[in-house]
Scaffold this motif. Structure first.
Motif, mmCIF file in Angstrom:
data_model
loop_
_atom_site.group_PDB
_atom_site.id
_atom_site.type_symbol
_atom_site.label_atom_id
_atom_site.label_comp_id
_atom_site.label_asym_id
_atom_site.label_seq_id
_atom_site.Cartn_x
_atom_site.Cartn_y
_atom_site.Cartn_z
ATOM 1 N N UNK A 1 0.877 -1.164 -0.020
ATOM 2 C CA UNK A 1 0.039 0.003 0.008
ATOM 3 C C UNK A 1 0.730 1.298 -0.058
ATOM 4 N N UNK A 2 0.338 2.248 -0.511
ATOM 5 C CA UNK A 2 1.034 3.657 -0.621
ATOM 6 C C UNK A 2 1.415 3.955 0.884
ATOM 7 N N UNK A 3 2.698 4.737 0.923
ATOM 8 C CA UNK A 3 3.288 5.213 2.337
ATOM 9 C C UNK A 3 3.392 6.872 1.822
ATOM 10 N N UNK A 4 2.634 7.672 2.431
ATOM 11 C CA UNK A 4 2.936 8.998 2.273
ATOM 12 C C UNK A 4 3.340 9.553 3.502
ATOM 13 N N UNK A 5 4.384 10.411 3.457
ATOM 14 C CA UNK A 5 5.304 10.917 4.457
ATOM 15 C C UNK A 5 5.268 12.588 4.614
ATOM 16 N N UNK A 6 5.269 13.078 5.271
ATOM 17 C CA UNK A 6 5.505 14.706 5.376
ATOM 18 C C UNK A 6 6.276 15.010 6.673
ATOM 19 N N UNK A 7 7.245 15.859 6.440
ATOM 20 C CA UNK A 7 7.750 16.249 7.642
ATOM 21 C C UNK A 7 9.356 15.811 7.934
ATOM 22 N N UNK B 1 10.486 12.487 -3.715
ATOM 23 C CA UNK B 1 10.573 11.722 -4.702
ATOM 24 C C UNK B 1 9.502 10.609 -4.451
ATOM 25 N N UNK B 2 9.054 9.905 -5.554
ATOM 26 C CA UNK B 2 8.177 8.830 -5.397
ATOM 27 C C UNK B 2 9.051 7.532 -5.593
ATOM 28 N N UNK B 3 9.002 6.582 -4.768
ATOM 29 C CA UNK B 3 9.541 5.477 -4.961
ATOM 30 C C UNK B 3 8.633 3.890 -4.846
ATOM 31 N N UNK C 1 10.394 -1.134 -0.685
ATOM 32 C CA UNK C 1 9.968 -1.734 0.321
ATOM 33 C C UNK C 1 10.013 -1.356 1.688
ATOM 34 N N UNK C 2 9.111 -1.138 2.302
ATOM 35 C CA UNK C 2 8.915 -0.296 3.808
ATOM 36 C C UNK C 2 8.074 -1.375 4.692
ATOM 37 N N UNK C 3 8.689 -1.233 5.830
ATOM 38 C CA UNK C 3 7.627 -1.813 6.998
ATOM 39 C C UNK C 3 7.787 -0.771 8.147
ATOM 40 N N UNK C 4 6.561 -0.953 8.988
ATOM 41 C CA UNK C 4 6.332 -0.024 9.782
ATOM 42 C C UNK C 4 7.663 0.182 10.923
ATOM 43 N N UNK C 5 8.422 -0.661 11.133
ATOM 44 C CA UNK C 5 9.566 -0.625 11.864
ATOM 45 C C UNK C 5 10.415 0.495 11.316
ATOM 46 N N UNK C 6 10.555 0.660 9.790
ATOM 47 C CA UNK C 6 11.525 1.375 9.279
ATOM 48 C C UNK C 6 11.061 2.837 9.573
ATOM 49 N N UNK C 7 9.558 3.223 9.575
ATOM 50 C CA UNK C 7 9.040 4.445 9.595
ATOM 51 C C UNK C 7 9.399 5.176 11.112
ATOM 52 N N UNK C 8 9.330 3.972 12.075
ATOM 53 C CA UNK C 8 9.805 4.464 13.379
ATOM 54 C C UNK C 8 11.118 4.682 13.597
#
Length: 178
Positions: A20-26, A32-34, A37-44
């Motif tokens: 699913x898309x991951x939209x990040x701000x801040x 860029x758009x990529x 592969x991302x997991x929740x732990x990567x965001x944290x």
């Protein structure tokens, strides 16, 4: 909603739920758009690293610098739901689903799933055709990669958790218990 024979999101680990898309701000990320592969732990990991917190205990990737080769997903047993689905729909095909706990590892091109029921390899985007026999070396590679990344947890399946009524009500509201 019955798509692919599934009645609920907790029956499958298909890309329609996981990719699913991951939209990040801040965050201090390049604009860029990529399709990385991302997991929740990567965001944290990324957020905490950016504010200077100690992230040495996490297994995530800092999205500002690192790229992940695989993502992992897991799902608990759905055996208790199979009979209920048969009652609701006599055409329900339980053989389409893994009844026991399901582990999955996905790269950009491949998805490997295993449970006590069976193992499957899919060449994405096709998640219907098991190609594990045709691509035996890739199956073994992803099986090893999944085994190396998931801890083996031994537990007594007869041991049961005790919940108070308020907790049971919340779990019932979320659909985890009946």
């Amino acid at each position: 909603f019955g798509e692919g024979g599934a009645y609920g999101h907790n029956m499958i680990l298909h890309d329609k739920l996981l990719h699913v898309p991951l939209v990040v701000y801040g965050l201090d990320l390049e604009e860029s758009s990529t399709d990385g592969l991302v997991q929740h732990i990567d965001i944290m990991q990324t957020i905490l690293a950016q504010i200077g917190a100690d992230v040495s205990q996490f297994q995530g990737y800092d999205l500002r610098a690192d790229r992940r080769g695989f993502v992992i997903a897991q799902r608990g047993s759905v055996a208790h739901r199979i009979e209920k689905f048969r009652e609701i729909n006599s055409a329900f095909e339980p053989d389409l689903f893994h009844e026991t706990e399901l582990d999955c590892i996905r790269s950009r091109e491949w998805k490997y799933q295993r449970s006590d029921d069976r193992e499957e390899l899919f060449r994405l985007p096709d998640e219907q055709t098991d190609v594990s026999e045709r691509f035996g070396e890739k199956t073994r590679e992803l099986r090893r990669a999944l085994r190396d990344r998931l801890p083996v947890v031994e537990y007594d399946s007869a041991e049961r958790a005790e919940f108070n009524e308020g907790m049971k009500d919340r779990l019932r509201d979320m659909g985890y218990i009946e």
